[in-house]
Design a protein around this motif. Structure first.
Motif, short mmCIF file in Angstrom:
data_model
loop_
_atom_site.label_atom_id
_atom_site.label_comp_id
_atom_site.label_asym_id
_atom_site.label_seq_id
_atom_site.Cartn_x
_atom_site.Cartn_y
_atom_site.Cartn_z
N LYS A 114 -4.48 6.73 -2.76
CA LYS A 114 -4.12 5.41 -1.97
C LYS A 114 -3.85 4.65 -3.19
O LYS A 114 -5.10 4.09 -4.38
N LYS B 296 0.49 -1.12 0.79
CA LYS B 296 -0.29 -0.17 0.12
C LYS B 296 1.00 1.37 -0.08
O LYS B 296 1.80 1.17 0.61
N PHE C 256 0.71 5.40 -1.31
CA PHE C 256 0.09 7.43 -1.20
C PHE C 256 0.53 7.62 -2.31
O PHE C 256 1.40 8.39 -1.71
#
Length: 232
Positions: free
Chosen positions: A217, A210, A212
């Motif tokens: 996101k 994950k 950003f």
């Protein structure tokens, strides 16, 4: 309780100083560098970014390969502090320049469908001092030909966030998956906010992180090909 924060850098640290101009949604230099360092890529392997935009990923890779310090082309707010002194800053810059290895000639490619983006990428690479080891060309991703074997693709493609763009991006991802399937020695590292990307690409990622990208996101998909033979 009191927290005292002192701004040592001035403008954000992601601003390396080589990107005078950028596109509407540029990838931050720090994120590009992180994507490279999380990958299998090393300076003796081919690197390709088929959605290079203003050239951030290829340029960051070339700077890593040549050991060019991030921020060497910019100023910092703390350079004006009397307590540190200009001699120390001068010494640090001299050491950084002496550490650069211009004998290293990495094989790095960047392409994009937008001619203006490629012209911008070339200008940024020249300002960063790595224009001699990056080959930029105007080309849609569906037409790319992978240069050699055991290369690494690291890229930040369109996400399909804009109206009317989704189907085009989905077809693009399918085409990219087909190209990589035909080149099994390559590794692919790609960042996107599209949650069903793997179904379009045609393969489940070996790893996924994950991240950003600005306020978006995203997932960093990592498709790891085989390591090159030691004699290569």
């Amino acid at each position: 309780m009191v927290t005292l924060a002192i701004d040592t850098s001035g403008s954000g640290l992601h601003m390396r100083g080589y990107r005078a101009n950028a596109l509407d949604a540029p990838l931050k230099e720090t994120l590009a560098s992180a994507m490279i360092q999380l990958s299998y890529w090393r300076k003796n392997r081919i690197l390709l970014d088929p959605f290079c935009g203003s050239g951030t990923i290829p340029i960051e890779a070339a700077m890593i390969a040549r050991n060019i310090a991030p921020g060497i082309h910019r100023k910092f707010a703390s350079e004006e502090w009397e307590r540190i002194g200009k001699d120390l800053w001068k010494k640090a810059r001299v050491e950084a320049y002496q550490a650069i290895d211009y004998d290293v000639m990495p094989e790095i490619y960047g392409s994009d469908i937008d001619p203006d983006a490629i012209e911008l990428a070339k200008a940024n690479a020249e300002k960063a001092g790595v224009d001699d080891c990056i080959t930029f060309e105007v080309k849609p991703c569906q037409e790319i030909v992978l240069p050699g074997k055991y290369g690494v693709m690291i890229t930040n493609p369109p996400y399909g966030e804009r109206i009317g763009e989704l189907k085009e991006v989905e077809n693009m991802y399918r085409a990219l998956g087909g190209i990589m399937k035909e080149n099994p020695t390559w590794s692919t590292y790609l960042i996107t906010s599209m949650e069903y990307f793997e179904s379009l690409f045609g393969r489940k990622a070996d790893r996924k992180r994950k991240l950003f990208n600005g306020r978006i996101k995203t997932d960093y998909y990592q498709f790891e090909g085989p390591r090159p033979p030691k004699n290569l």
